[in-house]
Motif scaffolding. Structure first.
Motif, PDB file in Angstrom:
ATOM      1  N   VAL A 164       0.777  -1.487   0.270  1.00 38.80           N
ATOM      2  CA  VAL A 164      -0.113  -0.355  -0.152  1.00 38.80           C
ATOM      3  C   VAL A 164       1.101   1.402   0.051  1.00 38.80           C
ATOM      4  N   VAL A 167       2.883   1.951  -3.201  1.00 40.21           N
ATOM      5  CA  VAL A 167       1.425   1.943  -4.609  1.00 40.21           C
ATOM      6  C   VAL A 167       0.865   3.821  -4.543  1.00 40.21           C
ATOM      7  N   ARG A 168       1.342   4.125  -2.933  1.00 36.18           N
ATOM      8  CA  ARG A 168       0.443   5.570  -2.898  1.00 36.18           C
ATOM      9  C   ARG A 168       1.815   6.365  -2.905  1.00 36.18           C
ATOM     10  N   ASP A 171       1.889   6.662  -6.871  1.00 38.79           N
ATOM     11  CA  ASP A 171       0.890   7.749  -6.813  1.00 38.79           C
ATOM     12  C   ASP A 171       1.536   8.921  -7.157  1.00 38.79           C
ATOM     13  N   GLY A 198      -4.709 -14.290  -2.454  1.00 42.96           N
ATOM     14  CA  GLY A 198      -5.268 -13.838  -1.645  1.00 42.96           C
ATOM     15  C   GLY A 198      -4.511 -12.473  -0.616  1.00 42.96           C
ATOM     16  N   LEU A 201      -1.366  -7.343  -2.896  1.00 39.73           N
ATOM     17  CA  LEU A 201      -1.838  -7.098  -4.128  1.00 39.73           C
ATOM     18  C   LEU A 201      -0.972  -7.720  -5.408  1.00 39.73           C
ATOM     19  N   ASP A 205      -3.493  -5.323  -9.095  1.00 40.49           N
ATOM     20  CA  ASP A 205      -4.110  -4.027  -8.382  1.00 40.49           C
ATOM     21  C   ASP A 205      -3.552  -3.098  -8.175  1.00 40.49           C
ATOM     22  N   ILE A 209      -3.547   1.041  -9.882  1.00 37.87           N
ATOM     23  CA  ILE A 209      -4.419   2.324  -9.012  1.00 37.87           C
ATOM     24  C   ILE A 209      -3.610   3.365 -10.712  1.00 37.87           C
TER      25      ILE A 209
ATOM     26  N   ALA B  16      -7.041  -8.780   0.509  1.00 35.70           N
ATOM     27  CA  ALA B  16      -8.533  -7.441   0.237  1.00 35.70           C
ATOM     28  C   ALA B  16      -8.436  -6.896   1.012  1.00 35.70           C
ATOM     29  N   ALA B  18      -5.500  -4.604   2.205  1.00 35.12           N
ATOM     30  CA  ALA B  18      -5.376  -3.770   1.367  1.00 35.12           C
ATOM     31  C   ALA B  18      -4.841  -3.174   0.216  1.00 35.12           C
ATOM     32  N   ARG B  19      -5.901  -3.935  -0.941  1.00 33.40           N
ATOM     33  CA  ARG B  19      -6.866  -3.518  -1.356  1.00 33.40           C
ATOM     34  C   ARG B  19      -7.768  -1.798  -0.993  1.00 33.40           C
ATOM     35  N   ARG B  21      -7.412  -0.702   1.766  1.00 33.21           N
ATOM     36  CA  ARG B  21      -6.951   1.141   2.055  1.00 33.21           C
ATOM     37  C   ARG B  21      -6.064   1.338   0.720  1.00 33.21           C
ATOM     38  N   LEU B  22      -5.279   0.904   0.025  1.00 29.90           N
ATOM     39  CA  LEU B  22      -4.878   1.651  -0.861  1.00 29.90           C
ATOM     40  C   LEU B  22      -6.036   2.643  -1.729  1.00 29.90           C
ATOM     41  N   VAL B  25      -6.614   5.567   0.704  1.00 24.71           N
ATOM     42  CA  VAL B  25      -5.709   6.209   0.777  1.00 24.71           C
ATOM     43  C   VAL B  25      -5.315   7.123  -0.814  1.00 24.71           C
ATOM     44  N   LEU B  26      -5.861   7.117  -1.298  1.00 25.61           N
ATOM     45  CA  LEU B  26      -5.379   7.669  -2.558  1.00 25.61           C
ATOM     46  C   LEU B  26      -6.007   8.095  -3.151  1.00 25.61           C
TER      47      LEU B  26
END
Lengths: 281, 157
Positions: A164, A167-168, A171, A198, A201, A205, A209, B16, B18-19, B21-22, B25-26
């Motif tokens: 996370v 990726v943030r 971005d 699972g 990411l 996924d 983004i 899931a 993580a998805r 939360r991402l 946050v975005l």
């Protein structure tokens, strides 16, 4: 290890104007593998015979020379050049394994604020006249070091791990890069087994983004650490699947490989047994 | 051993998590990175609310905030006085006519009694946010209203 034809005179001032490509390798977040990526892609591109200059823009935290195994041969650094103490040729270190590869190391005892952004841009510009590729290893963060690193580049490679925070930050960096001619993505440190269960990411996924053209995916594997321990980029190892993945990415950068990037699959039982009984050290 | 079977049959899907939360946050990052959007939203909100009540424009505050599971539009718009109950077609700048039946005494100047709040929990849809003043003049009190619940709530009173 590969035999290579000697490039006529990469990096020598007498060479004709090449107008090579300046590509910054960046990520925003630290520790996602920018330096490893830069080292491997630079080496892979140079293995094809292209003249490649690598610039470590992480002034104050010099790492690229370590990953390349060239640390003992660095005498001068990028600030020596920018501040006119030595010539560019005095500061460029030639990789003996891949003679078309040159490294311009960062200064370890200076700070990023010491680098003049315009001078750095001019340096990259002059290197483009002498090399086919100028790869710039960008420091983490979005401060002065980042601005310096991206200034001279007209292309960018974003390295992002399937996390996370990564990726943030990626971005954010894509937003800061603005309208650079080309911004492409490498997803690094993917754990295919975790994705299948699972617990991580997936590449989709991440790119849902970032929405960037995908250059390739690098699986998380011990070989990367081992190669860094030794200072031998994985692309020099013909037996390494990760090395092959980096070479494929280099081919996509050069335009010689038009295949769709492969997403690494979880290791089979046979492969797991093999690594259990006789792993590399 | 029990732990093993629990994990075997009900594996936690942290990917899931993580998805999700991402995504949140975005959404939050992008909203806070677009000051022009916030500014025009602020202007539009004030214009709409000004049709009904006289607001203290100088002390309006509109922002995006991330809550636990959602990103929210927070609007803190102090109300100076009620306008008449004429249809909202009257120009916003018109002085408020005297109301047909005597309303509550207007609050003191600059007292922030209005706090509108809307939750944007769908990143894709760009529909109108539900904005409703609180039923009682409770200073700075923020009310949560899920957009999924439908149309804006009817004005209180």
């Amino acid at each position: 290890m590969r035999e290579l034809q000697e490039d006529p005179a990469p990096g020598s001032s007498s060479a004709p104007r090449r107008r090579g490509r300046a590509i910054v390798v960046t990520s925003g977040k630290g520790g996602v593998g920018k330096t490893t990526t830069t080292a491997n892609l630079g080496t892979a591109l140079a293995l094809t015979g292209a003249a490649v200059a690598l610039i470590d823009a992480d002034v104050g935290l010099r790492n690229l020379d370590i990953v390349l195994g060239l640390e003992a041969r660095v005498r001068n650094h990028v600030l020596d050049v920018l501040e006119g103490r030595v010539t560019l040729d005095d500061a460029l270190v030639t990789d003996k394994r891949v003679p078309t590869l040159r490294l311009l190391a960062a200064a370890q005892t200076r700070e990023k604020d010491d680098v003049d952004t315009e001078a750095m841009r001019a340096l990259v510009d002059s290197l483009r006249d002498r090399f086919d590729y100028v790869l710039i290893d960008c420091p983490a963060g979005i401060e002065k070091g980042f601005t310096n690193a991206i200034g001279g580049a007209d292309e960018a490679i974003i390295v992002c791990t399937p996390e996370v925070a990564a990726v943030r930050d990626a971005d954010r960096v894509v937003g800061l890069l603005g309208n650079r001619t080309s911004i492409k993505l490498i997803v690094n440190r993917l754990r295919p087994d975790l994705v299948r269960r699972g617990k991580m990411l997936s590449v989709d996924d991440v790119n849902a983004i970032l929405r960037l053209p995908l250059l390739g995916v690098i699986a998380d594997e011990p070989g990367v650490i081992i190669s860094t321990n030794k200072g031998e980029p994985l692309v020099l190892d013909d037996a390494s699947a990760t090395g092959a993945a980096y070479r494929a990415i280099a081919g996509r950068i050069a335009g010689t490989d038009t295949s769709t990037p492969e997403i690494p699959l979880p290791p089979t039982l046979f492969q797991k047994l093999g690594s259990f009984f006789g792993g590399r050290r | 051993m029990i732990e093993f079977f629990r994990k075997l049959f009900a594996p936690e899907q942290s990917g899931a998590t993580a998805r999700e939360r991402l995504r949140l946050v975005l959404l939050s990052d992008h909203l806070s990175l677009a000051p022009d959007v916030v500014e025009s939203l602020r202007a539009d909100l004030i214009a709409v609310i000004s049709k009904y009540v006289e607001v203290d424009e100088a002390n309006c505050d509109v922002s995006f905030e991330q809550q636990d599971r959602a990103v929210a539009v927070l609007a803190n718009i102090p109300i100076l006085a009620m306008r008449s109950r004429t249809p909202p077609s009257s120009p916003p700048g018109a002085p408020p006519a005297s109301p047909p039946h005597s309303p509550d005494p207007p609050p003191s100047m600059g007292d922030p009694i209005g706090a509108a709040y809307a939750v944007a929990d769908g990143g894709e849809s760009g529909g109108s946010a539900a904005v409703a003043p609180p039923p009682s003049p409770a200073p700075r009190k923020r009310r949560r209203r899920r957009r999924a619940s439908g149309n804006p709530a009817p004005a209180p009173g």
